[in-house]
Write a protein that holds these residues in place. Sequence first.
Motif, PDB file in Angstrom:
ATOM      1  N   UNK A  58       3.222   4.875 -11.822  1.00 31.65           N
ATOM      2  CA  UNK A  58       2.709   4.741 -10.466  1.00 31.65           C
ATOM      3  C   UNK A  58       1.770   3.550 -10.428  1.00 31.65           C
ATOM      4  N   UNK A  59       1.958   2.692  -9.437  1.00 32.72           N
ATOM      5  CA  UNK A  59       1.086   1.541  -9.228  1.00 32.72           C
ATOM      6  C   UNK A  59       0.000   1.945  -8.240  1.00 32.72           C
ATOM      7  N   UNK A  60      -1.251   1.748  -8.645  1.00 31.97           N
ATOM      8  CA  UNK A  60      -2.394   2.142  -7.827  1.00 31.97           C
ATOM      9  C   UNK A  60      -3.227   0.915  -7.471  1.00 31.97           C
ATOM     10  N   UNK A  61      -3.399   0.688  -6.180  1.00 29.32           N
ATOM     11  CA  UNK A  61      -4.355  -0.307  -5.702  1.00 29.32           C
ATOM     12  C   UNK A  61      -5.656   0.431  -5.435  1.00 29.32           C
ATOM     13  N   UNK A  62      -6.663   0.220  -6.245  1.00 33.75           N
ATOM     14  CA  UNK A  62      -7.925   0.967  -6.128  1.00 33.75           C
ATOM     15  C   UNK A  62      -8.959   0.192  -5.302  1.00 33.75           C
ATOM     16  N   UNK A  63      -9.953   0.906  -4.839  1.00 37.69           N
ATOM     17  CA  UNK A  63     -11.076   0.415  -4.035  1.00 37.69           C
ATOM     18  C   UNK A  63     -10.671   0.198  -2.571  1.00 37.69           C
ATOM     19  N   UNK A  64      -9.836   1.077  -2.056  1.00 33.56           N
ATOM     20  CA  UNK A  64      -9.411   0.963  -0.657  1.00 33.56           C
ATOM     21  C   UNK A  64     -10.579   1.145   0.312  1.00 33.56           C
ATOM     22  N   UNK A  65     -11.709   1.636  -0.177  1.00 32.42           N
ATOM     23  CA  UNK A  65     -12.901   1.765   0.666  1.00 32.42           C
ATOM     24  C   UNK A  65     -13.559   0.404   0.928  1.00 32.42           C
ATOM     25  N   UNK A  66     -13.134  -0.641   0.198  1.00 30.72           N
ATOM     26  CA  UNK A  66     -13.726  -1.971   0.354  1.00 30.72           C
ATOM     27  C   UNK A  66     -12.777  -2.910   1.106  1.00 30.72           C
ATOM     28  N   UNK A  67     -12.280  -2.442   2.234  1.00 33.52           N
ATOM     29  CA  UNK A  67     -11.314  -3.210   3.032  1.00 33.52           C
ATOM     30  C   UNK A  67     -11.830  -4.604   3.385  1.00 33.52           C
ATOM     31  N   UNK A  68     -13.107  -4.723   3.675  1.00 35.72           N
ATOM     32  CA  UNK A  68     -13.671  -6.031   4.068  1.00 35.72           C
ATOM     33  C   UNK A  68     -13.670  -7.030   2.910  1.00 35.72           C
ATOM     34  N   UNK A  69     -13.562  -6.544   1.671  1.00 34.80           N
ATOM     35  CA  UNK A  69     -13.537  -7.428   0.495  1.00 34.80           C
ATOM     36  C   UNK A  69     -12.140  -7.549  -0.106  1.00 34.80           C
ATOM     37  N   UNK A  70     -11.132  -7.043   0.590  1.00 45.66           N
ATOM     38  CA  UNK A  70      -9.756  -7.027   0.088  1.00 45.66           C
ATOM     39  C   UNK A  70      -9.291  -8.439  -0.257  1.00 45.66           C
ATOM     40  N   UNK A  71      -8.705  -8.590  -1.448  1.00 45.14           N
ATOM     41  CA  UNK A  71      -8.163  -9.866  -1.907  1.00 45.14           C
ATOM     42  C   UNK A  71      -6.659  -9.759  -2.148  1.00 45.14           C
ATOM     43  N   UNK A  72      -6.140  -8.525  -2.210  1.00 42.22           N
ATOM     44  CA  UNK A  72      -4.708  -8.285  -2.409  1.00 42.22           C
ATOM     45  C   UNK A  72      -4.229  -7.420  -1.248  1.00 42.22           C
ATOM     46  N   UNK A  73      -3.289  -7.942  -0.475  1.00 42.29           N
ATOM     47  CA  UNK A  73      -2.764  -7.200   0.671  1.00 42.29           C
ATOM     48  C   UNK A  73      -1.971  -5.982   0.204  1.00 42.29           C
ATOM     49  N   UNK A  74      -2.046  -4.930   0.991  1.00 41.23           N
ATOM     50  CA  UNK A  74      -1.291  -3.714   0.703  1.00 41.23           C
ATOM     51  C   UNK A  74       0.198  -4.037   0.527  1.00 41.23           C
ATOM     52  N   UNK A  75       0.708  -4.925   1.386  1.00 40.95           N
ATOM     53  CA  UNK A  75       2.123  -5.293   1.343  1.00 40.95           C
ATOM     54  C   UNK A  75       2.505  -5.936   0.007  1.00 40.95           C
TER      55      UNK A  75
END
Length: 159
Positions: A58-75
């Motif tokens: 399973x691939x997990x993108x962690x720190x979804x609570x830091x949307x304003x600092x996102x550097x990798x798009x969900x897509x």
Amino acid sequence: MLMGKAGQESFRSITRSYYRGAAGALLVYDITRRETFNHLTSWLEDARQHSSSNMVIMLIGNKSDLESRRDVKREEGEAFAREHGLIFMETSAKTACNVEEAFINTAKEIYRKIQQGLFDVHNEANGIKIGPQQSISTSLGPSASQQNCRDLGSDAGCC
């Protein structure tokens, strides 16, 4: 799972022994640090080289609570997972958003593979050990993780 460059190689040699006999793995990157996403191919190659071809990853993108600092798009995470046949989720270890679900979904996929006969449950080398049989109870309410996602609001990006 990812570390700074100084300890990364020694950590990798230790983790290689854990892949053997594993039925599942969580490959985690930090959505606020692109370099962790860029290293996924290398970590995935390591996991696949040292594990069973049936291991659930399973691939997990962690720190979804830091949307304003996102550097990798969900897509981007979704596309990487699709390209490599992985299950994908975004989580927040800080708020517990989707953390429980990540483990549950991995376990469900392992169970599905057991039902398909891809894992021999009588051979512990496959990373599966059957414990005492117990009845399974279901909860009608949301998990703590789901509740924490709701507490963040609809724009949290994890639910």
